[in-house]
Every structure is written in structure tokens, then in C-alpha cells.
Design a protein around this motif. Sequence first.
Motif, PDB file in Angstrom:
ATOM      1  N   CYS A  96      48.372  42.331  28.374  1.00 57.16           N
ATOM      2  CA  CYS A  96      47.190  42.963  28.954  1.00 57.16           C
ATOM      3  C   CYS A  96      47.585  44.368  29.395  1.00 57.16           C
ATOM      4  CB  CYS A  96      46.696  42.151  30.141  1.00 57.16           C
ATOM      5  SG  CYS A  96      45.295  42.891  30.986  1.00 57.16           S
ATOM      6  N   CYS A  97      46.790  45.344  29.012  1.00 56.84           N
ATOM      7  CA  CYS A  97      47.036  46.724  29.436  1.00 56.84           C
ATOM      8  C   CYS A  97      48.447  47.190  29.075  1.00 56.84           C
ATOM      9  CB  CYS A  97      46.757  46.891  30.915  1.00 56.84           C
ATOM     10  SG  CYS A  97      45.055  46.501  31.371  1.00 56.84           S
ATOM     11  N   TYR A  98      48.887  46.812  27.881  1.00 53.76           N
ATOM     12  CA  TYR A  98      50.206  47.180  27.372  1.00 53.76           C
ATOM     13  C   TYR A  98      51.343  46.674  28.256  1.00 53.76           C
ATOM     14  CZ  TYR A  98      47.552  50.055  24.153  1.00 53.76           C
ATOM     15  OH  TYR A  98      46.675  50.480  23.182  1.00 53.76           O
ATOM     16  N   ALA A  99      51.125  45.516  28.873  1.00 50.91           N
ATOM     17  CA  ALA A  99      52.151  44.894  29.707  1.00 50.91           C
ATOM     18  C   ALA A  99      52.080  43.378  29.546  1.00 50.91           C
ATOM     19  CB  ALA A  99      51.947  45.269  31.173  1.00 50.91           C
ATOM     20  N   VAL A 100      53.218  42.704  29.713  1.00 49.37           N
ATOM     21  CA  VAL A 100      53.257  41.248  29.731  1.00 49.37           C
ATOM     22  C   VAL A 100      53.073  40.826  31.181  1.00 49.37           C
ATOM     23  CG1 VAL A 100      54.653  39.187  29.277  1.00 49.37           C
ATOM     24  CG2 VAL A 100      54.793  41.181  27.743  1.00 49.37           C
TER      25      VAL A 100
END
Length: 157
Positions: A96-100
Motif C-alpha cells: 500500500c502506498c509503495y510500502a509493505v
Amino acid sequence: MNILKPHVSLNVSNIDASVAFYEKAFGVSATKRRPGYAKFDLAMPSLNLTMQEAPRTGVNASHFGVQVASTEDVLAARSRFEAAGLKTFTEEDTACCYAVQDKVWVEDPDGNAWEVFVVKGDAAVMGSQPAMPAKSDAACCAPTCCAPSKLSDDAAR
């Protein structure tokens, strides 16, 4: 629960114009930029502000959240929500949002989605295939899961 900072996610019609505005307003560059996405991880004021480009719907806020320090903090929030009789939706190791992230969602009576989440690392994509439909394709991180009729009781699983 070890709270790091509040999180606000905005839907914006022009990511470049919004980033330019917030860089001027906060006096710092965006922390992360990807196509249709930007993040400001601010120390002063303590705030995790994200923006995703989305069609104008009259709703500017995507969702709100509280960033915590660990998965254990996310689980503690989930336990607290469930003990209070709130319906929850949990995601583990989701992009999500370029993050795990690991997260738990609840929704207030007016339909505002709130997440308690921990960032575990970077991801190469905006979002993974959501377990529940998102409010829009651009807002992968704000599931419509939390409407009382759509939210599942994680505790019942």
C-alpha cells in the motif's frame, strides 16, 4: 501502543500541483514520489501526509490513520477495537502506498475510514490486489471495507 504520528491521505486532482504546494507550505521536499503518488513524512509537525491522484468526487480525504512502531502495536489496536465492539478489517504484509504494511481498519459513524498501521519496508507497487474493493483504483489504501454493512468481524474468523 507506541504511536509514531498521525496519518492523513488526500485525494488530489493534480499530484504535481499538490506536491509543489505542500513543498512550499512545509518548506521540505516530498519524502517519496511515484506516478500519481506522493508522501511527506514530517517531523515538525509530526505528520505522515500522503496524496494520490484520483478523479474529483467532492471528497478530498481518502482516509486517516495512526502510524505505529510494530505489528504488535497493530494487533493491540485490533484487540482494543474488537473488545470495544467495533468491526475491523485486518491486512497483513499488504503493499500500500509503495510500502509493505500490516494494518487494521475501522470506520466511524460518518464513513471516515481509519487505519492503524506499521510500515515494514518499501514496495515496488502502489498497492496489492485488495482483499476488499477500494474507493477508487487510485486510492488502493482506503478500502470501502469499513462501512458497517461491509466490515467483517475479524474476531469471528
